[in-house]
Design a protein around this motif. Structure first.
Motif, PDB file in Angstrom:
ATOM      1  N   HIS A 215       0.725  -1.140  -0.126  1.00 18.94           N
ATOM      2  CA  HIS A 215      -0.069  -0.114  -0.019  1.00 18.94           C
ATOM      3  C   HIS A 215       0.870   1.149  -0.093  1.00 18.94           C
ATOM      4  CE1 HIS A 215      -3.732   2.112   1.974  1.00 18.94           C
ATOM      5  NE2 HIS A 215      -3.376   2.822   0.862  1.00 18.94           N
TER       6      HIS A 215
ATOM      7  N   PRO B  54     -10.946  -1.827   0.243  1.00 22.67           N
ATOM      8  CA  PRO B  54     -12.115  -1.940   1.146  1.00 22.67           C
ATOM      9  C   PRO B  54     -13.099  -2.114   0.542  1.00 22.67           C
ATOM     10  CG  PRO B  54     -10.763   0.368   1.627  1.00 22.67           C
ATOM     11  CD  PRO B  54     -10.140  -0.277   0.262  1.00 22.67           C
TER      12      PRO B  54
ATOM     13  N   ARG C 114     -14.613   7.459  -2.317  1.00 24.49           N
ATOM     14  CA  ARG C 114     -15.206   7.690  -1.047  1.00 24.49           C
ATOM     15  C   ARG C 114     -15.812   9.221  -0.861  1.00 24.49           C
ATOM     16  NH1 ARG C 114     -14.767   4.366   3.302  1.00 24.49           N
ATOM     17  NH2 ARG C 114     -12.911   3.193   2.529  1.00 24.49           N
TER      18      ARG C 114
ATOM     19  N   ASP D  78      -7.354   2.519   7.393  1.00 23.49           N
ATOM     20  CA  ASP D  78      -7.564   0.992   7.035  1.00 23.49           C
ATOM     21  C   ASP D  78      -7.333  -0.011   8.157  1.00 23.49           C
ATOM     22  OD1 ASP D  78      -7.675   1.493   4.112  1.00 23.49           O
ATOM     23  OD2 ASP D  78      -6.055   2.645   4.146  1.00 23.49           O
TER      24      ASP D  78
ATOM     25  N   ARG E 270      -2.745   0.226  -3.946  1.00 23.54           N
ATOM     26  CA  ARG E 270      -3.149  -0.493  -2.990  1.00 23.54           C
ATOM     27  C   ARG E 270      -3.288  -1.994  -3.584  1.00 23.54           C
ATOM     28  NH1 ARG E 270      -7.680   2.243   0.429  1.00 23.54           N
ATOM     29  NH2 ARG E 270      -7.125   0.324   1.828  1.00 23.54           N
TER      30      ARG E 270
ATOM     31  N   ASP F 220      -6.725   9.410  -5.605  1.00 26.02           N
ATOM     32  CA  ASP F 220      -5.794   8.395  -4.541  1.00 26.02           C
ATOM     33  C   ASP F 220      -6.491   7.338  -4.316  1.00 26.02           C
ATOM     34  OD1 ASP F 220      -3.613   8.539  -2.682  1.00 26.02           O
ATOM     35  OD2 ASP F 220      -5.469   8.331  -1.307  1.00 26.02           O
TER      36      ASP F 220
ATOM     37  N   ARG G 121     -10.363  -0.921  10.413  1.00 26.67           N
ATOM     38  CA  ARG G 121     -11.394  -1.135   9.534  1.00 26.67           C
ATOM     39  C   ARG G 121     -12.448  -2.362  10.332  1.00 26.67           C
ATOM     40  NH1 ARG G 121     -10.092  -0.419   4.904  1.00 26.67           N
ATOM     41  NH2 ARG G 121     -10.866   1.753   4.840  1.00 26.67           N
TER      42      ARG G 121
ATOM     43  N   ARG H 107       0.919   5.166   0.009  1.00 26.87           N
ATOM     44  CA  ARG H 107      -0.119   5.952   0.356  1.00 26.87           C
ATOM     45  C   ARG H 107       0.074   7.502  -0.267  1.00 26.87           C
ATOM     46  NH1 ARG H 107      -3.573   4.819   4.337  1.00 26.87           N
ATOM     47  NH2 ARG H 107      -3.149   2.765   5.291  1.00 26.87           N
ATOM     48  N   THR H 108       1.457   7.782  -0.592  1.00 28.67           N
ATOM     49  CA  THR H 108       1.777   8.808  -1.265  1.00 28.67           C
ATOM     50  C   THR H 108       2.673   8.559  -2.519  1.00 28.67           C
ATOM     51  OG1 THR H 108       3.887   9.090  -0.199  1.00 28.67           O
ATOM     52  CG2 THR H 108       2.113  10.272   0.885  1.00 28.67           C
TER      53      THR H 108
ATOM     54  N   ASP I   3       2.174   8.272   6.899  1.00 31.60           N
ATOM     55  CA  ASP I   3       1.275   8.990   5.967  1.00 31.60           C
ATOM     56  C   ASP I   3       0.163   9.368   6.701  1.00 31.60           C
ATOM     57  OD1 ASP I   3       3.263   9.207   3.986  1.00 31.60           O
ATOM     58  OD2 ASP I   3       2.715   7.152   3.310  1.00 31.60           O
ATOM     59  N   ASP I   4      -0.631  10.107   6.031  1.00 30.49           N
ATOM     60  CA  ASP I   4      -2.345  10.379   6.248  1.00 30.49           C
ATOM     61  C   ASP I   4      -2.924   8.987   6.525  1.00 30.49           C
ATOM     62  OD1 ASP I   4      -1.960  13.091   6.335  1.00 30.49           O
ATOM     63  OD2 ASP I   4      -2.951  13.425   4.611  1.00 30.49           O
ATOM     64  N   TRP I   5      -3.550   8.745   7.608  1.00 27.79           N
ATOM     65  CA  TRP I   5      -4.310   7.721   7.836  1.00 27.79           C
ATOM     66  C   TRP I   5      -3.622   6.373   7.990  1.00 27.79           C
ATOM     67  CZ3 TRP I   5      -8.537  10.257   8.453  1.00 27.79           C
ATOM     68  CH2 TRP I   5      -8.721  11.231   7.441  1.00 27.79           C
ATOM     69  N   GLU I   6      -2.361   6.431   8.262  1.00 29.72           N
ATOM     70  CA  GLU I   6      -1.573   5.359   8.262  1.00 29.72           C
ATOM     71  C   GLU I   6      -1.263   5.132   9.922  1.00 29.72           C
ATOM     72  OE1 GLU I   6       2.598   5.485   6.736  1.00 29.72           O
ATOM     73  OE2 GLU I   6       3.261   3.778   8.187  1.00 29.72           O
TER      74      GLU I   6
ATOM     75  N   GLY J  45      -6.758   5.690  -1.639  1.00 30.05           N
ATOM     76  CA  GLY J  45      -7.244   5.850  -0.377  1.00 30.05           C
ATOM     77  C   GLY J  45      -8.845   6.203  -0.296  1.00 30.05           C
ATOM     78  N   GLU J  46      -9.248   6.607  -1.615  1.00 28.95           N
ATOM     79  CA  GLU J  46     -10.746   6.780  -1.841  1.00 28.95           C
ATOM     80  C   GLU J  46     -11.370   5.401  -2.316  1.00 28.95           C
ATOM     81  OE1 GLU J  46     -12.502   9.973  -2.009  1.00 28.95           O
ATOM     82  OE2 GLU J  46     -10.716  10.710  -0.795  1.00 28.95           O
TER      83      GLU J  46
ATOM     84  N   MET K 193     -11.184   6.236   6.682  1.00 30.38           N
ATOM     85  CA  MET K 193      -9.902   6.197   6.024  1.00 30.38           C
ATOM     86  C   MET K 193      -8.779   5.347   6.693  1.00 30.38           C
ATOM     87  SD  MET K 193     -10.091   7.711   2.892  1.00 30.38           S
ATOM     88  CE  MET K 193      -8.691   8.290   2.446  1.00 30.38           C
TER      89      MET K 193
END
Lengths: 622, 622
Positions: free
Chosen positions: A381, A620, A591, B542, A616, A567, B545, A383-384, B316-319, A569-570, B540
């Motif tokens: 995964h 989800p 999302r 993960d 990823r 992204d 979840r 993420r950036t 990262d964001d959401w990590e 993540g969405e 978001m």
């Protein structure tokens, strides 16, 4: 158990006995397709790239400095730099064998030039290291915890094995270099010597195979000694705990692979070699049980192993976060080494299944299209968006977010190179009754069974793009052709065209055996149903609960932002994957916007080949 | 904005202006309850434990060696060991202020003895370090990337601030030591000096506060210079990337906290100080926006920050994987420092909410019951039972799986000590109109508003066990009493008993203000509904979840295997949490057996106090 002639097959692993007998690079050739292309790029791109880097980084010139007696001044690279030269030599040796390069070929000349420089650095008593033993350096064997001194020699031994198995009569001297070093190791670390091990397993697997290749039981016994010495704390305490170098419990008593994932797999491979050579069934059972638990609980869907960046290590059971999955390329190769030994010992298809999963989803992921850049770690995964690596720079270990040309710790590129060059050795095996096909690639197989029957056939397939595998018999013989049916391939079937007759049967997961008096021109067609399928995670894996991964045949698929227009993540799964125009397409909800789009999935190994993206593997469900 | 007298309050942070004015340890006293107990253990257990360890580890004796001129021989500890002595001094200074210890008290004598040893090591030009600057050591300022030279001085400055704010007339000399060192830093690193920063932010926040405490604008300007110099790459490249020490982008341009979580929070705290002192609204806005994103996307439900073990860094964001959540105790303390500055600047309740969450679930989690062992990292999911630490040993950083007495990198114990000793300073603030109560604990508040009105009241509460907070006015005065209503407290109410009248009103999340001509004996009762509640994760995130966390008031609850009779990996939520006999009980299904049991949950900060166990905060729904 069948007893083999241990010196013959041109293959990396040749046990003296076992359920299956390996075939050499002269018996199995990959003739094209997915792996054939990678072997070609390995030859044209990766091997010259590595050679150039070993030179420009100073790691090969370290040997010249050693020979000139000027070390440690000017030495460059980390403590394990020597090993990369040995892995490169091993890769070249397999490449010479694979292509049957002539004695005056450019490949041979390159090989000999490197061997000459290595040999010149060896000391009269057999010691060989550019890092230790001179004034201004650490004393020999004084830094076993982190020094990688024996580790480097293990790779030297594997290089020598590749050479003696592919060019047994070569006069370049590499075998003698290895023999002198192995003799020294036996003198220093034998039963009456230092009661010690190396902090990075490798010398064990190198010694065991060198012993097999040269018929030197002493080397195998020394490997067994090293294996048995693990778990007694002789390496001392470190921040990561003694399991980091598998010095916490004995190999026999361990319940799973643990600690540094490359070390763990190399040690387990050596332990399997020792168990086989010493007919130690209880050790083999322990290893099989460790493999079971490791694969169930500590292995990513890609086959990748190692959950932690910090110590490049396995996590606890079920600790498999896709974010920053470490899944080091070398750990994947180590896992293949371990599984291959268990496959040879037992013949069980599960080991070949994991090898296939790991080859397609870890090893094939690492190199870039031109074979000159590599993933060191293989996250599930991103993420950036990754940052492109400077093609002229050397990256810190696993910090590059896109493939990088070289690393300060550059174990992975030569490890990939030696694996690709010797890949044909993992395709098929033989036993008294016939041949077992474990991996599907366009290939030709020519071998002789112990009783003299010649088995010869050719394999045509578009695998893994499609699942039709057509085997055409090239010589009359009665034998059993066994075809692995991967665990995911429910609904597989086999059709035999022999002597004008057509026989069809189901092919349940495991293996399907066809025994016939085959005639030249007969065909055996295996149909593996390769369609996109959604796989739910094991409920104990917390990190991907409520998500699915889409797989297709042996390939794990991935969603890359470039195909999603947002992204990753969405992304939320909004329907079933379908195949459309040769692509796997899946409806995904974004999302934030609630909008649903059809997005193409790509093979995971193809990610990050179109520039920076987020990616990823697990998507989800809500 | 109100202009304050900056020298008066006995508090760690005293801005020259802002929405709220801090109150000192002489104005707010915690008189018992949850935090009162911890302050008592801090005094009786933690402070003597730290002092003993600083001696036995050799970190304090390093100063004696420096004074004797015998360094570097015999120096012990890492490059930042000096800072632990300064944090210990800071903690002692606050403890002296908190308990109003007399000049001939044992606490004072201990403090002075340590100051004497530190002062003796200072060089004539003000330089102070046991690690650099002598023959056989690195040159001064030659190792800014990892040397922690300025970082250590930042902690010296904070110790001096604590001393001057609690004992402004003390003659021990610490203030002069700090002043000489700060003057040296300004000479060396001023606008015309070295264009450089320290690899670990801290000197900035130390200089800014020392400037406030001593009325030295030069120190504040130097802090501003250091803050502004971040993001220009002067520290060079490292494996973890330049964001590790916030040298990737400027503080103004950053979008979130990133890199090493302690460094990031210390730098952000300093930037908030600089923004306030220089009335730099755009910088303050940038920091508030970074805080928002960091809290939404990079902060655990416990308030913990830092997802990575490898680099102790934000992800990262959401990590936000609960496995191996790093959530360093010191990062929690840094987050409180940053939030507190934003609270003072803006008065917004969200900052006090995060402080409360972090205090109860990170800082309170670290120390053991006797204050002599600590968690360095605060995982949210322990998959294997922790191993008790050797009480006489020193643990590697974050590798102990249960609380450990000391660490090779032992930043957390003295950081907890200084935070607990000064904790009363975070309870309440004042403005022109009255007093704001941010944290609920049995306490007494006595302060004088700018126009001379005396505000005096006492707080009684069993918080967080129950949510009834009773404030009794101790002196007649007209003022506004503002009470924070935590964001989770829906249905809160306030009841005022004043002059025989009772007034009730709802108290929506944020703050409720009661303005009255109060008379002695009047009471204000805040009822916060403290009941167990299930909280779903942000979609978001993960890693959790399909799971929920049970919270109760400000406390995050945890499931420990000891209360479940099975490994927590087996747990699946099978019903709603209920309160029974003072415990929160939840029906949980055991995954393997299918059996459902009622399991008690405990406060997360209470985990691992009953021996080895597995533990999780997020519990799967299926």
């Amino acid at each position: 158990m069948t007893m083999f002639d241990t010196t013959t097959p041109a293959a990396p692993v040749v046990p003296s006995h076992g359920r299956l007998r390996p075939l050499g690079l002269d018996e199995v050739r990959i003739t094209g397709g997915f792996w054939g292309e990678r072997q070609a790029v390995n030859a044209s791109g990766t091997l010259p790239h590595i050679e150039s880097r070993l030179e420009s980084e100073g790691w090969l010139p370290n040997f010249d400095l050693a020979a000139a007696g000027t070390l440690p001044a000017g030495r460059r690279g980390r403590e394990f730099a020597d090993s990369e030269i040995y892995k490169f030599l091993e890769a070249l040796a397999w490449e010479i064998g694979r292509t049957d390069a002539a004695g005056d070929s450019e490949l041979e000349q390159r090989f000999r030039r490197v061997v000459d420089r290595v040999a010149a650095a060896q000391e009269p008593d057999g010691y060989l290291s550019t890092m230790f033993g001179r004034e201004g350096q650490g004393e020999r064997w004084s830094a076993l915890q982190w020094g990688h001194e024996l580790y480097c020699l293990g790779h030297l031994f594997q290089a020598a094995v590749a050479r003696v198995r592919t060019r047994p009569d070569a006069d370049d001297g590499l075998i003698d270099v290895a023999r002198r070093a192995a003799d020294l190791v036996c003198r220093e670390f034998g039963a009456d010597g230092r009661d010690a091990i190396c902090g990075h397993a490798e010398v064990e697997v190198g010694l065991a195979e060198l012993g097999r290749a040269l018929g030197e039981q002493r080397y195998i016994d020394q490997a067994a000694l090293f294996v048995d010495r693990h778990g007694r704390g002789t390496l001392g305490e470190i921040e990561f705990g003694r399991e980091y170098f598998q010095d916490d419990v004995s190999v026999r008593d361990a319940e799973a692979l643990r600690g540094h994932a490359v070390r763990a797999n190399y040690l387990s491979s050596a332990a399997a070699d020792v168990a086989t050579e010493l007919a130690d069934e209880s050790l083999l059972d322990a290893l099989r049980s460790q493999w079971d638990r490791t694969v169930e609980r500590r292995t990513y869907v890609t086959g990748g192993q190692g959950s932690h960046h910090q110590d490049e290590a396995f996590g606890d059971d079920w600790e498999l976060p896709p974010d920053r999955a470490y899944s080091e390329t070398c750990a994947g190769i180590g896992s293949i080494m371990f599984s291959w030994r268990l496959l040879l010992a037992t013949g069980e298809a599960q080991y070949a299944d994991l090898i296939e999963r790991t080859l397609f989803n870890v090893v094939a992921t690492s190199p870039g299209d031109d074979g000159r850049s590599f993933f060191y770690a293989n996250t599930l995964h991103q993420r950036t968006p990754g940052v492109p690596a400077d093609p002229d720079a050397t990256s810190p270990r696993a910090s590059s977010s896109l493939r990088a040309p070289w690393f300060e710790v550059s174990c992975c590129p030569p490890n990939v190179a030696r694996t690709f060059a010797s890949l044909a050795a993992y395709v098929a095996t033989a036993d008294d009754d016939g041949v077992q096909l474990h991996q599907y690639a366009p290939s030709s197989v020519r071998t002789t069974l112990p009783d003299g029957r010649v088995v010869a056939f050719d394999v045509e397939t578009g695998y893994p793009a499609d699942g039709d595998v057509r085997i055409t018999i090239a010589a009359d013989a009665e034998f059993t052709l066994s075809l692995r049916v991967p665990s995911w391939a429910s609904g597989a079937a086999v059709r035999v065209h022999s002597g004008g007759e057509v026989t069809e049967s189901d092919a349940p997961a495991g293996a399907v055996a066809v025994t016939r008096v085959f005639r030249g021109g007969d065909t055996v067609e295996l149909s593996l149903p390769i369609v996109a399928r959604a796989t739910a995670p094991h409920p104990m894996v917390d990190a991907v609960r409520g998500s699915v991964v889409i797989e297709r045949g042996p390939e794990v698929l991935a969603l890359e932002s470039i195909d999603f227009g947002a992204d990753v993540g969405e992304a939320v799964v909004a329907g079933e994957p379908v195949e459309r125009d040769g692509r796997v397409v899946i409806p995904l909800r974004r999302r934030s916007s609630g909008e649903t789009v059809d997005a193409s999935l790509i093979a995971y190994h193809d990610w990050a080949r179109r520039g920076p993206s987020t990616m990823r593997v697990w998507i989800p469900m809500n």
